[in-house]
Design a protein around this motif. Structure first.
Motif, short mmCIF file in Angstrom:
data_model
loop_
_atom_site.label_atom_id
_atom_site.label_comp_id
_atom_site.label_asym_id
_atom_site.label_seq_id
_atom_site.Cartn_x
_atom_site.Cartn_y
_atom_site.Cartn_z
N SER A 416 0.83 -1.21 0.00
CA SER A 416 0.00 0.00 0.00
C SER A 416 0.86 1.26 0.00
N HIS A 417 1.95 1.24 0.77
CA HIS A 417 2.85 2.41 0.82
C HIS A 417 3.56 2.61 -0.51
N TYR A 418 4.04 1.52 -1.12
CA TYR A 418 4.69 1.64 -2.43
C TYR A 418 3.73 2.24 -3.46
N LYS A 419 2.51 1.76 -3.43
CA LYS A 419 1.51 2.23 -4.38
C LYS A 419 1.24 3.72 -4.17
N ALA A 420 1.05 4.12 -2.93
CA ALA A 420 0.76 5.53 -2.63
C ALA A 420 1.90 6.44 -3.08
N ALA A 421 3.14 5.98 -2.87
CA ALA A 421 4.30 6.79 -3.29
C ALA A 421 4.37 6.91 -4.81
N SER A 422 4.07 5.83 -5.52
CA SER A 422 4.23 5.85 -6.98
C SER A 422 3.17 6.70 -7.66
N ARG A 432 9.44 8.38 -7.40
CA ARG A 432 8.18 7.70 -7.73
C ARG A 432 8.40 6.47 -8.61
N LEU A 433 9.40 6.55 -9.50
CA LEU A 433 9.74 5.38 -10.31
C LEU A 433 10.23 4.25 -9.41
N GLY A 434 11.11 4.57 -8.46
CA GLY A 434 11.58 3.56 -7.52
C GLY A 434 10.43 2.93 -6.76
N ALA A 435 9.46 3.76 -6.37
CA ALA A 435 8.29 3.25 -5.65
C ALA A 435 7.47 2.31 -6.53
N ALA A 436 7.27 2.69 -7.78
CA ALA A 436 6.49 1.85 -8.70
C ALA A 436 7.20 0.52 -8.94
#
Length: 1007
Positions: A416-422, A432-436
C-alpha cells in the motif's frame, strides 16, 4: 573585525550622547542596529542581534508615519529579525520580519531608488518561511517580487548581484518542491550571472559560490549529469577556501561541500569522496554553535554520509555513529520544522540498514516507528515533497519485517505504501519510479496473479519515459535509462505469467529503444494532420526539428569554461526546456482533436498487429530472470502467438555472451586494420580470457565442442528450435531448393549480443542450423518494422543507385588495402550490370562529400572503420581520410529516399551492456536516420571475408534486378542477398571455431 568593532563602539557612544528629543536620534539608532547586525552575522553572538533589534525598534517608535526614512528603518529591522531567525529558528522572528518588510514596501513610492532593496529583503523572509513551512504561495510571491527587484535595479545597480543570487535561491527551493527542471535551470543561470558581476576578492563571492554549488548538486540529483556534480564540488571547495576561520558561515559552507561529495560518491563509489564528505561534516558540526537552528540539519547530513560509507564498507561503527548523530538531530529539531519528516526518515533508514546487517528486529521496529512518525508529520502539512520518499522507506522496512514474521498485514501495508508513493503528485520522478518498481516487484514476488501488477508496471514505464524526456540531451536520456535497464523485460515476464501476451508486447515496445522511438516520433509523417489542420501540423514539424537539434547538438559544460560560456550553455538548456514544454502542449492539442486521440501514444497490441510484413514472421524474445518467452507476430493473425521457453534463462544468456566474448578477445577480433588480409588468431594473457582459451583448446583435443560451438548449440536447442517448431518452420527436407521464409529476430537483454541467426549444431551426424530453415533479419522493435511497412515507397528514379566509399590505407599497409579491393570489386560488378553508381576513395572522401552523395544515392556502401560511442550514441562515427562522419550529423540530413546501407566496418551492430535494450549501435542508428535496411557486423571482420561477402551480396541483388527487369537499384532483396553470400562463405570453410567466427558476424537489419 576591528573595523566593525570600532564602528559599533563609535555608534553606541554617539547614541548615548544624543538627546531623546534630537531629530537625528532615529537615524543614529538605526545605524547602530545595522552595525550590531553585521557583527552578529560574522560572530553569531546572540546578544548583538538582540541589541540590534532593540535599537531598531526604538528608531521606528521615534519616527512618525509618512517620514521618508521610515521604510529604511522597517527593512533594517526586518533584516535583523531574519538574521536572528536563521540563528534560532524561532518562527515569530520570521513573522515579524515579513510584517516589517511589507510595511516598508507599502510605504515606498513607485520609482524610488530603494524599492529594489526593500522588495528583495521581503522576498528573503518569504523564502525563509517557505523553506520552513513549505507553503508554495510564499515561494510564488517571493519569486515574482524578486524578479521585479531585478528588473527595477537594471544593469549597473550595485546590488544586482545580490538580487540575482536571491532569485536563484528561490528557484532552487521551488525545484526541490516541484521537481520542475526549468526552475533549477533558472536558479543556475541567475547565480552564474550574479558571480559574473562580482570582482574577484569580493566578500560576497563565497556566498554566491555556495548557492551556485547547491543548485548544481540539486540538478545532478535530477539528471545524473556528471558535469553538474563536478561544477558543484568545484564551487563548494572555492567557497570553503575563501571563508576565513571563525566566520559564522563556515559550517554551512562545509555542509554544502560535504553534500556534493556525498552525491558524487553515490554515483562513482569513490571512498575518498565519502571520507572527505564525512570529515567536512564533522568539522562543520564542531564549528557550529550548539544552539544553532542549523545543527539538526548538520547532524542528519553527517548520518547520511556515514550511512553511505557503511553501505560500501560494512563497518558497523559507521552506522552506529550515523544513528547517534541523526537521533540527536531529531531530538533538538524545532517542533513543526518543515525538514523534520526528512530527518526522521533518514534516521529510520539508518536503523533499517543496521537491522539488515545485524538481524536485530528491535532496530526494524524502531525504524518503522520512526518512519511512520515521519509520514504522519509530513501528512499534516498537506503536501510535503518528501512524502513519496518517506513512504518508500517505510514500505521497505515493513517488507523486511514481513519477510521475518510472515504477517500478511505487513505485506499488505508495505504494498500500500509503495503504491501511494508511486501515484503521488509530489516528489521527484526518480523517487516515484523507484516506488512503482518496488510495488511491481512485491506483487510479482508475493502475489504473481494480482491484477494490480498491470497497473504497477504501467505507472513505472510511464515514469521511465518522464525521467528520460525530450527536455534532456540524448546523452542525458541514456544516462537516466541506465538505472531502468531491464524494467520492460521484467514487466513482460509478469504479463506472460498473467496470460497477457498482448500487454507483454506493448510494454516491450514502450520500454525499449526509447531514445530511437523519441527521434522517430519527432520525424513522424504529418500528412493526415495537415489535411485536418495545416497550421498545427506545421507548428509540430517546426518544434520537432528544433527539439531534435537541441537534443543532439547541445555541448556539455566543463569547469575550464568561462562564466560567459557557461551562461550561454545554460541559456541553450532553458530554450530546450521551453521547446519540450511547447511540444507537450502541441501533443495535447492534437490529441484533443477527434480522430487523433492516440497521436504518438505508445501503440496498443492491436495496432502493432495491423502493419506487419506481408510474408514472414517477427519474433520478439523476452529474457528475464523469472522466465523467458517468445512472442511471434504474423500478418493476418488476430493476436500474437506466445511461445514459452522453459529451458532458457537470463543466466544462460549471460554465460553464452561471456563465453563468446572471451573467444573474440582471445582471437583479437576487436579491431579491423586496413591491409589485414586474414583474421588474426592471437591468444592473450588477460586473466578472464586466457584460461577460457586454453580450456577450449584442451576441450577440442578431448573431442568436445569448442566454446563457440557450444554457444550456438545452446541457442539452437533452448531458444531457436522451440520457436521454429511452434511456427511449423522446421522442414523435413533441408536440402529443398525452395526459398526459405523471412524471419525477423527482436531479442532483448543479454540475448541482444548473441548471433541468433547463426544458432545451430555444426558438428556430428545431423548438423542443422537457422540457415537451413529461414532467412534471418533483426529489428530493434516491432514498431520499427510497422513504420517501414506503413511508409512503403517506390524507389525514387533520381536517387536510385549505389554510392561506394572506403577507408584509406593505414601507415605501413599494402599499397592496395582490403577495403579498396572490396570497393573496386563491387564497382566493377555494378558497371557490368549498368547500375547508377559512384565511388570515392581515400582523400577524395570528405564528410561533406559523403553527406552530399547520401542525398543523391538511395544506397551506400561504407567500407571503413567504425567507432561506437555507447555514452553518446549520436557521436558514433565512420572514419574517413579527412575527418569523421558522426551519426548525429547523418540524422540531421533528413534522408527521405534512403534505402540500403551496407556497413562493411567493425562492430557496427555491437550494443552496450548497460543499455542492452536501447540498441546503441551504428546499424540501429542508420535505421533511425531513415535507411529501410542495413547490413552490419557483430564483431571485427577480416578484409578478405568482408570482400567475399560484399561482392556476392551485390551479385545476388544485380541478378534479381535482371530477372525482374528492374532498372532502379533496390535493396528489397538485401536479406536474401546477405543470406546467400554468407552461406557461400560458410560452405567454403570448415566447421572449426575459427571458421564460425569468420562468417557469423554478418547481420541484416530492417525490411
Amino acid at each position: 573585525m576591528a573595523d566593525i568593532n570600532e564602528a559599533a563602539s563609535a555608534l553606541q557612544r554617539l547614541v548615548d550622547l544624543t538627546p531623546t528629543s534630537d531629530a537625528y536620534l532615529p537615524n543614529r539608532l538605526s545605524n547602530l542596529g545595522l552595525a550590531l547586525t553585521g557583527r552578529f552575522e560574522r560572530t553569531g553572538d546572540l546578544s548583538d542581534i538582540s541589541n540590534a533589534i532593540s535599537q531598531l525598534q526604538k528608531a521606528i517608535m521615534l519616527t512618525p508615519e509618512g517620514h521618508s526614512e521610515l521604510p529604511g528603518y522597517l527593512t533594517n529591522i526586518g533584516s535583523a529579525f531574519t538574521s536572528r531567525f536563521e540563528r534560532t529558528g524561532d518562527l515569530s522572528d520570521n513573522t515579524q520580519a515579513i510584517s516589517a518588510q511589507r510595511k516598508a514596501v507599502d510605504a515606498t513610492p513607485q520609482g524610488h531608488d530603494d524599492l529594489p532593496t526593500l522588495l528583495s529583503n521581503l522576498c528573503i523572509s518569504l523564502h525563509q518561511r517557505f523553506q520552513r513551512d513549505r507553503e508554495l504561495s510564499d515561494n510564488t510571491e517571493a519569486v515574482s517580487m524578486q524578479k521585479r527587484a531585478v528588473e527595477l535595479a537594471g544593469v549597473g545597480h550595485p546590488n544586482l548581484a545580490a538580487y540575482l543570487c536571491n532569485l536563484g535561491n528561490m528557484f532552487m527551493s521551488r525545484f526541490e518542491w516541484t521537481g520542475e527542471l526549468s526552475d533549477i535551470s533558472e536558479a543556475v543561470v541567475a547565480q552564474q550571472k550574479a558571480i559574473a558581476l562580482i570582482p574577484d576578492g569580493h566578500g560576497a563571492i563565497p556566498i554566491l559560490l555556495r548557492n551556485l554549488g547547491n543548485s548544481f548538486s540539486r540538478r545532478f540529483e535530477r539528471t545524473g549529469d556528471v558535469s553538474d556534480i563536478t561544477e558543484a564540488i568545484s564551487a563548494q571547495r572555492r567557497a570553503v577556501d575563501l571563508t576565513p576561520q571563525g566566520d559564522v558561515e563556515l559550517p554551512g559552507r562545509l555542509d554544502s561541500l560535504s553534500g556534493a561529495l556525498s552525491r558524487r560518491f553515490e554515483r562513482t563509489g569513490e571512498l575518498s569522496d565519502i571520507s572527505e564528505a564525512i570529515s567536512a561534516q564533522q568539522k562543520a558540526i564542531a564549528l557550529a554553535p550548539q544552539d544553532h537552528a542549523y545543527l539538526p540539519s548538520l547532524l542528519t547530513n553527517l548520518g547520511v554520509c556515514l550511512n553511505h560509507r557503511f553501505e560500501r564498507t560494512g563497518n558497523l561503527s559507521d552506522i552506529t555513529e550515523a544513528i547517534s548523530a541523526q537521533q540527536r538531530g531529531v531530538d533538538i529539531a524545532p517542533p513543526g520544522h518543515a525538514n523534520l519528516p526528512s530527518w526522521l526518515n533518514n534516521l529510520g533508514v539508518s536503523l533499517y540498514r543496521r537491522s539488515k546487517a545485524t538481524g536485530d528486529m528491535s532496530d526494524i521496529d524502531d525504524a518503522i516507528s520512526t518512519q511512520q512518525r515521519a509520514a504522519d508529520v509530513a501528512s499534516l502539512s498537506g503536501g510535503h515533497a518528501a512524502i513519496p520518499s518517506i513512504l518508500v522507506s517505510l514500505g521497505t522496512s515493513i517488507e523486511v519485517r514481513f519477510e521475518r514474521t510472515g504477517d500478511v498485514n505487513d505485506l499488505n501495508e508495505c504494498i500500500s505504501h509503495y503504491k501511494a508513493a508511486s501515484i503521488s503528485s509530489l516528489g521527484s520522478p526518480q523517487i516515484r519510479l523507484g516506488a512503482a518498481k518496488d510495488w511491481a516487484h512485491s506483487l510479482t514476488r508475493y502475489s504473481p496473479q494480482s491484477p494490480e501488477i498491470i497497473t504497477a508496471f504501467d505507472i513505472a514505464l510511464s515514469l521511465v519515459a518522464l525521467i528520460a524526456g525530450l527536455e534532456q540531451t540524448v546523452r542525458g536520456r541514456y544516462t537516466q535509462l541506465q538505472g531502468s535497464s531491464g524494467l520492460a523485460l521484467e514487466a513482460a515476464a509478469a504479463a506472460c505469467t498473467l496470460g497477457r501476451v498482448d500487454k507483454a508486447l506493448e510494454w516491450l515496445e514502450q520500454g525499449r529503444c526509447l531514445v530511437w522511438s523519441q527521434i522517430n516520433n519527432l520525424r513522424t509523417p504529418l500528412d493526415d494532420l495537415r489535411l485536418h489542420d495545416q497550421d498545427l501540423a506545421q507548428r509540430i514539424a517546426d518544434v520537432s526539428k528544433r527539439l531534435e537539434n537541441a537534443g543532439s547538438s547541445r555541448a556539455q559544460s566543463n569547469i575550464s569554461m568561462s562564466t560567459t560560456e557557461k551562461i550561454s550553455l545554460e541559456d541553450e538548456g532553458r530554450a530546450h526546456l521551453d521547446l519540450a514544454k511547447e511540444w507537450e502542449g502541441l501533443l495535447g492539442t492534437v490529441r484533443a482533436t477527434p480522430g487523433f486521440e492516440s497521436f504518438l501514444r505508445p501503440p496498443p497490441c492491436a495496432f502493432l498487429m495491423q502493419h506487419l510484413p506481408e510474408s514472414g514472421v517477427i519474433v520478439v524474445i523476452n529474457v528475464d530472470k523469472r522466465r523467458c518467452d517468445a512472442i511471434a507476430l504474423r500478418a493476418g493473425w488476430d493476436e500474437p502467438l506466445h511461445i514459452p521457453l522453459p529451458n532458457f534463462s537470463t543466466e544462460k544468456a549471460i554465460q553464452y555472451r561471456v563465453d563468446l566474448t572471451s573467444r573474440l578477445r582471445a582471437r583479437n577480433l576487436r579491431v579491423r586494420e586496413a591491409g589485414e588480409s586474414t583474421l588474426r588468431d592471437i591468444e592473450v594473457s588477460d586473466s578472464e580470457v586466457a584460461p577460457r582459451g586454453i580450456w577450449s583448446a584442451f576441450a577440442e583435443k578431448r573431442g568436445e565442442d569448442p566454446l563457440v560451438h557450444r554457444v550456438l548449440r545452446g541457442l539452437w536447442e533452448e531458444v531457436i528450435k522451440p520457436i521454429l517448431e511452434a511456427l511449423k518452420l522446421l522442414k523435413v527436407d533441408k536440402s529443398s531448393e525452395s526459398t526459405p521464409p523471412r524471419l525477423w529476430w527482436c531479442p532483448t537483454g543479454p540475448l541482444s549480443f548473441l548471433p541468433l541467426h547463426a544458432a545451430g549444431v555444426y558438428r556430428g551426424a545431423n548438423p542443422e542450423c537457422v540457415f537451413d530453415y529461414v532467412v534471418s533479419s533483426y529489428t530493434p522493435t516491432v514498431t520499427a518494422m510497422n513504420d517501414r511497412v506503413k511508409n512503403r515507397r517506390p524507389i525514387d528514379a533520381e536517387t536510385s543507385g549505389l554510392f561506394l566509399t572506403n577507408q584509406p590505407n593505414a601507415p605501413g599497409a599494402s599499397p592496395i588495402s582490403g577495403t579498396t579491393k572490396e570497393v573496386r570489386a563491387i564497382s566493377e560488378k555494378a558497371r557490368e550490370s549498368q547500375i547508377r553508381m559512384e565511388k570515392l576513395e581515400g582523400s577524395d572522401m570528405t564528410v561533406n562529400a559523403c553527406l552530399e552523395h547520401m542525398q543523391k544515392f538511395s544506397s551506400i556502401h561504407l567500407a571503413c572503420h567504425g567507432s561506437q560511442n555507447a555514452a553518446e550514441p549520436l557521436r558514433s562515427r565512420f572514419l574517413f581520410h579527412q575527418g569523421s562522419l558522426e551519426l548525429g550529423t547523418i540524422l540531421k540530413s533528413n534522408l527521405k529516399n534512403a534505402d540500403l546501407a551496407f556497413l562493411s566496418a567493425c562492430q557496427t551492430s555491437t550494443g552496450e551492456e548497460k543499455l542492452s535494450d536501447e540498441a546503441v549501435h551504428l546499424a540501429a542508428g542508420m535505421l533511425a536516420a531513415g535507411y529501410r535496411r542495413v547490413v552490419g557486423t557483430m564483431w571485427s571482420i577480416g578484409d578478405q571475408p568482408a570482400q567475399d561477402v560484399a561482392v556476392k551480396f551485390y551479385e545476388h541483388i544485380f541478378t534479381q534486378m535482371k530477372r525482374t527487369g528492374g532498372v532502379a537499384f533496390d535493396g528489397t532483396h538485401s536479406a536474401y542477398a546477405l543470406h546467400d553470400a554468407t552461406q557461400q562463405l560458410r560452405l567454403s570453410l570448415d566447421d572449426s571455431e575459427r571458421s564460425l567466427l569468420t562468417w557469423v558476424p554478418f547481420v541484416h537489419f530492417g525490411y
